[in-house]
Design a protein around this motif. Sequence first.
Motif, PDB file in Angstrom:
ATOM      1  N   GLY A  80     -58.965 -54.076 114.242  1.00 29.14           N
ATOM      2  CA  GLY A  80     -58.081 -55.155 114.656  1.00 29.14           C
ATOM      3  C   GLY A  80     -58.626 -56.516 114.279  1.00 29.14           C
ATOM      4  N   ILE A  81     -59.935 -56.689 114.420  1.00 29.25           N
ATOM      5  CA  ILE A  81     -60.561 -57.962 114.047  1.00 29.25           C
ATOM      6  C   ILE A  81     -60.469 -58.181 112.539  1.00 29.25           C
ATOM      7  N   HIS A  82     -60.749 -57.141 111.747  1.00 28.38           N
ATOM      8  CA  HIS A  82     -60.647 -57.269 110.287  1.00 28.38           C
ATOM      9  C   HIS A  82     -59.243 -57.687 109.872  1.00 28.38           C
ATOM     10  N   LEU A  83     -58.250 -56.994 110.411  1.00 26.78           N
ATOM     11  CA  LEU A  83     -56.865 -57.292 110.038  1.00 26.78           C
ATOM     12  C   LEU A  83     -56.457 -58.673 110.544  1.00 26.78           C
ATOM     13  N   GLY A  84     -56.845 -59.003 111.752  1.00 26.42           N
ATOM     14  CA  GLY A  84     -56.471 -60.290 112.319  1.00 26.42           C
ATOM     15  C   GLY A  84     -57.068 -61.459 111.562  1.00 26.42           C
ATOM     16  N   VAL A  85     -58.350 -61.376 111.229  1.00 29.63           N
ATOM     17  CA  VAL A  85     -59.000 -62.458 110.484  1.00 29.63           C
ATOM     18  C   VAL A  85     -58.366 -62.609 109.106  1.00 29.63           C
ATOM     19  N   ALA A  86     -58.038 -61.480 108.462  1.00 28.52           N
ATOM     20  CA  ALA A  86     -57.403 -61.540 107.141  1.00 28.52           C
ATOM     21  C   ALA A  86     -56.058 -62.250 107.215  1.00 28.52           C
ATOM     22  N   LEU A  87     -55.221 -61.882 108.192  1.00 27.76           N
ATOM     23  CA  LEU A  87     -53.908 -62.511 108.318  1.00 27.76           C
ATOM     24  C   LEU A  87     -54.033 -64.004 108.644  1.00 27.76           C
ATOM     25  N   LEU A  88     -54.965 -64.339 109.527  1.00 28.72           N
ATOM     26  CA  LEU A  88     -55.141 -65.739 109.909  1.00 28.72           C
ATOM     27  C   LEU A  88     -55.624 -66.568 108.726  1.00 28.72           C
ATOM     28  N   ALA A  89     -56.573 -66.028 107.954  1.00 32.21           N
ATOM     29  CA  ALA A  89     -57.084 -66.751 106.787  1.00 32.21           C
ATOM     30  C   ALA A  89     -56.014 -66.900 105.712  1.00 32.21           C
ATOM     31  N   LEU A  90     -55.218 -65.862 105.504  1.00 36.12           N
ATOM     32  CA  LEU A  90     -54.135 -65.947 104.525  1.00 36.12           C
ATOM     33  C   LEU A  90     -53.125 -67.014 104.923  1.00 36.12           C
ATOM     34  N   ALA A  91     -52.751 -67.025 106.206  1.00 34.55           N
ATOM     35  CA  ALA A  91     -51.786 -68.023 106.673  1.00 34.55           C
ATOM     36  C   ALA A  91     -52.347 -69.431 106.513  1.00 34.55           C
ATOM     37  N   ALA A  92     -53.636 -69.605 106.773  1.00 30.23           N
ATOM     38  CA  ALA A  92     -54.258 -70.929 106.668  1.00 30.23           C
ATOM     39  C   ALA A  92     -54.250 -71.456 105.243  1.00 30.23           C
ATOM     40  N   THR A  93     -54.242 -70.549 104.264  1.00 27.61           N
ATOM     41  CA  THR A  93     -54.216 -70.960 102.853  1.00 27.61           C
ATOM     42  C   THR A  93     -52.795 -70.970 102.288  1.00 27.61           C
ATOM     43  N   GLY A  94     -51.799 -70.725 103.141  1.00 26.52           N
ATOM     44  CA  GLY A  94     -50.408 -70.753 102.692  1.00 26.52           C
ATOM     45  C   GLY A  94     -49.957 -69.498 101.999  1.00 26.52           C
ATOM     46  N   ALA A  95     -50.679 -68.377 102.177  1.00 31.21           N
ATOM     47  CA  ALA A  95     -50.325 -67.115 101.529  1.00 31.21           C
ATOM     48  C   ALA A  95     -49.772 -66.142 102.570  1.00 31.21           C
ATOM     49  N   PHE A  96     -48.742 -65.407 102.193  1.00 31.24           N
ATOM     50  CA  PHE A  96     -48.118 -64.454 103.102  1.00 31.24           C
ATOM     51  C   PHE A  96     -48.496 -63.034 102.713  1.00 31.24           C
ATOM     52  N   ILE A  97     -49.336 -62.406 103.514  1.00 31.17           N
ATOM     53  CA  ILE A  97     -49.781 -61.017 103.405  1.00 31.17           C
ATOM     54  C   ILE A  97     -50.760 -60.786 102.259  1.00 31.17           C
ATOM     55  N   THR A  98     -50.580 -61.459 101.126  1.00 24.57           N
ATOM     56  CA  THR A  98     -51.456 -61.279  99.974  1.00 24.57           C
ATOM     57  C   THR A  98     -51.750 -62.630  99.334  1.00 24.57           C
ATOM     58  N   PRO A  99     -52.962 -62.846  98.818  1.00 21.91           N
ATOM     59  CA  PRO A  99     -53.298 -64.149  98.226  1.00 21.91           C
ATOM     60  C   PRO A  99     -52.375 -64.579  97.092  1.00 21.91           C
ATOM     61  N   SER A 100     -51.753 -63.634  96.390  1.00 21.12           N
ATOM     62  CA  SER A 100     -50.893 -63.983  95.263  1.00 21.12           C
ATOM     63  C   SER A 100     -49.522 -64.484  95.716  1.00 21.12           C
ATOM     64  N   ASN A 101     -49.150 -64.228  96.957  1.00 23.29           N
ATOM     65  CA  ASN A 101     -47.839 -64.624  97.467  1.00 23.29           C
ATOM     66  C   ASN A 101     -47.979 -65.952  98.225  1.00 23.29           C
ATOM     67  N   LEU A 114     -46.300 -68.988 110.143  1.00 19.82           N
ATOM     68  CA  LEU A 114     -46.619 -69.143 111.561  1.00 19.82           C
ATOM     69  C   LEU A 114     -46.665 -67.789 112.262  1.00 19.82           C
ATOM     70  N   VAL A 115     -45.724 -66.911 111.928  1.00 22.13           N
ATOM     71  CA  VAL A 115     -45.733 -65.564 112.502  1.00 22.13           C
ATOM     72  C   VAL A 115     -46.994 -64.821 112.070  1.00 22.13           C
ATOM     73  N   GLU A 116     -47.332 -64.941 110.788  1.00 21.26           N
ATOM     74  CA  GLU A 116     -48.534 -64.293 110.273  1.00 21.26           C
ATOM     75  C   GLU A 116     -49.778 -64.788 111.004  1.00 21.26           C
ATOM     76  N   ALA A 117     -49.892 -66.098 111.194  1.00 25.77           N
ATOM     77  CA  ALA A 117     -51.050 -66.668 111.892  1.00 25.77           C
ATOM     78  C   ALA A 117     -51.088 -66.209 113.347  1.00 25.77           C
ATOM     79  N   ALA A 118     -49.920 -66.197 113.991  1.00 23.08           N
ATOM     80  CA  ALA A 118     -49.869 -65.784 115.394  1.00 23.08           C
ATOM     81  C   ALA A 118     -50.296 -64.323 115.556  1.00 23.08           C
ATOM     82  N   LEU A 119     -49.849 -63.464 114.640  1.00 20.81           N
ATOM     83  CA  LEU A 119     -50.251 -62.064 114.699  1.00 20.81           C
ATOM     84  C   LEU A 119     -51.743 -61.913 114.426  1.00 20.81           C
ATOM     85  N   GLY A 120     -52.271 -62.749 113.520  1.00 20.91           N
ATOM     86  CA  GLY A 120     -53.697 -62.713 113.256  1.00 20.91           C
ATOM     87  C   GLY A 120     -54.503 -63.040 114.499  1.00 20.91           C
ATOM     88  N   ILE A 121     -54.118 -64.093 115.204  1.00 16.72           N
ATOM     89  CA  ILE A 121     -54.809 -64.475 116.438  1.00 16.72           C
ATOM     90  C   ILE A 121     -54.689 -63.370 117.481  1.00 16.72           C
TER      91      ILE A 121
END
Length: 327
Positions: A80-101, A114-121
């Motif tokens: 859960g921590i791995h997935l959450g940190v990944a989603l939060l970091a992606l959202a912070a860089t403006g990427a949705f689910i994958t760095p290429s998007n 915002l949904v992605e960041a909230a789920l990450g947290i």
Amino acid sequence: MTLALPALTPVLPTHERWFVESQQAGDWSFFFSPLPLVLTGAVVAVTVLWRLAALRLDRPELPFLRPLGRLMPWIPRLLGIHLGVALLALAATGAFITPSNDHLEGAGGNALLLVEAALGIWLVTGWQLRTAAALVLALAPALALVAGLTALGECANLAAVAAFLVVVPPGPDAHGAAHPSRAQLRLALLWLRLGVGTALIVLAFSEKLTNPGMAIDTLEHYPALDVFALVGIHVSPETFVAIAGATELLFGLLVISGAFPQVAVLVAMVPFNATLLLFGQTEMVGHLPVYGVFLALLVYGSSVETAGEVRWLPTREGRRVAVPAAA
């Protein structure tokens, strides 16, 4: 993850779409040329033999790693921590689910981030993760809408972690220790392997075996990826792409097979970590869920009680394929 043929192991796995301009896949003429077909046949043969050999062993293949099995109750929490940190970091860089998007625009795009960041947290907190993981899976239609079905397959590794957490969430105590039944663990590990393996296989085809142009473009931008050249072996770009695609295909098939997970994960850690030196933060964030999966497979594969569950596959009759682990 992999324990590959000597000719395949030097190639470093990476995601071209994260670092160069995306190009459309679908050049099947390259895949059906002699070298890719021969390498694909070799990869399938290695995977079958590897799994058959694993079925003859009813205990962890590396006994000295057995103490890692003590981490089993906390694997869901760590995933859960791995997935959450990944989603939060992606959202912070403006990427949705994958760095290429990272091209989302307007109110709709901002809402998805915002949904992605909230789920990450939420996932990092460890509270009610079954619901949080289910909501991550519910983002699949949005990803398909903004990035296409290929992106959905390439991101199946995130879905794999989420699916695991739906079946085996952390426990309710302060540290999140989980004690699933054998049936729950089998199913959770199966989803974990299928998701990550699918992502790697899709990437092998979408970025290499049916998209040699983009793979060659990546090689031109990042010549350090050609480890053959570093040791004085010169191969054509097309040959390199064929070997790289076959390597990633092997990774995916071995993950799905679940065979000899301790050896496979330890070998895979070398190329997956080596790319961090070249691509840095983007590579680390994008691969966080995969690192979590590696940890899960290594821990469950190091326990006498669960080693057999790591390679379990359902049959038509619903019986086990894997040899039961020794008590």
